[in-house]
Design a protein around this motif. Structure first.
Motif, PDB file in Angstrom:
ATOM      1  N   ASP A   1      13.069  -2.362 -47.842  1.00  0.00           N
ATOM      2  CA  ASP A   1      13.183  -4.137 -47.411  1.00  0.00           C
ATOM      3  C   ASP A   1      12.183  -4.906 -49.273  1.00  0.00           C
ATOM      4  OD1 ASP A   1      12.834  -6.539 -47.171  1.00  0.00           O
ATOM      5  OD2 ASP A   1      13.037  -5.860 -44.573  1.00  0.00           O
TER       6      ASP A   1
ATOM      7  N   ARG B   1      12.677  -7.443 -49.603  1.00  0.00           N
ATOM      8  CA  ARG B   1      12.727  -8.995 -49.291  1.00  0.00           C
ATOM      9  C   ARG B   1      11.491  -9.468 -49.469  1.00  0.00           C
ATOM     10  NH1 ARG B   1      15.631  -8.797 -43.391  1.00  0.00           N
ATOM     11  NH2 ARG B   1      14.288  -7.200 -43.401  1.00  0.00           N
TER      12      ARG B   1
ATOM     13  N   HIS C   1      17.456  -4.016 -48.656  1.00  0.00           N
ATOM     14  CA  HIS C   1      17.617  -5.356 -48.467  1.00  0.00           C
ATOM     15  C   HIS C   1      16.461  -6.102 -49.447  1.00  0.00           C
ATOM     16  CE1 HIS C   1      18.641  -5.130 -44.478  1.00  0.00           C
ATOM     17  NE2 HIS C   1      17.885  -4.220 -43.929  1.00  0.00           N
TER      18      HIS C   1
ATOM     19  N   VAL D   1      22.170  -5.017 -48.934  1.00  0.00           N
ATOM     20  CA  VAL D   1      22.214  -6.611 -48.266  1.00  0.00           C
ATOM     21  C   VAL D   1      21.055  -7.540 -48.693  1.00  0.00           C
ATOM     22  CG1 VAL D   1      21.844  -7.236 -46.128  1.00  0.00           C
ATOM     23  CG2 VAL D   1      21.593  -5.065 -45.966  1.00  0.00           C
TER      24      VAL D   1
ATOM     25  N   HIS E   1      20.175 -10.887 -48.259  1.00  0.00           N
ATOM     26  CA  HIS E   1      19.238 -12.312 -47.613  1.00  0.00           C
ATOM     27  C   HIS E   1      19.372 -13.558 -48.216  1.00  0.00           C
ATOM     28  CE1 HIS E   1      18.740  -8.928 -44.298  1.00  0.00           C
ATOM     29  NE2 HIS E   1      18.642  -8.503 -45.666  1.00  0.00           N
TER      30      HIS E   1
END
Length: 97
Positions: free
Chosen positions: A9, A11, A64, A94, A96
């Motif tokens: 992740d 992000r 992500h 992915v 976002h």
């Protein structure tokens, strides 16, 4: 493999360039010092496996990222090229909002 998913992740990380992406995935992905830090090396790592013991221990990899920096415009050549290394099944990117 254990049927598990490795989630990286990113992000909240500043990923403005491919170099930033390689640095961000290096530790959580268990990339060795000799990792090539290029799209071909990444494709080998996530598709053929055999480069990262961490990634190899999982059936799937999901990364992500935020839609900013490198991923702000998914139509840029670098963003498209990186996204193309993910097959969407065994490994996914992915993005976002």
């Amino acid at each position: 493999m254990t049927g598990s998913e490795l989630v990286i992740d990113l992000r909240g990380h500043v990923v403005a360039t491919l170099a930033d992406f390689w640095e961000a995935v290096r530790e959580p992905g268990g990339l060795p010092d000799w990792f090539g830090r290029n799209l071909d090396a990444w494709a080998d790592t996530i598709d053929a496996r055999g480069v990262s013991e961490v990634i190899d221990r999982h059936d799937t990899l999901t990364v992500h990222v935020d839609r900013r920096g490198l991923f702000a415009d998914p139509g840029t050549p670098e963003a498209r090229s990186l996204a193309a290394t993910f097959d969407g099944v065994r490994n996914r990117l992915v993005v976002h909002p």
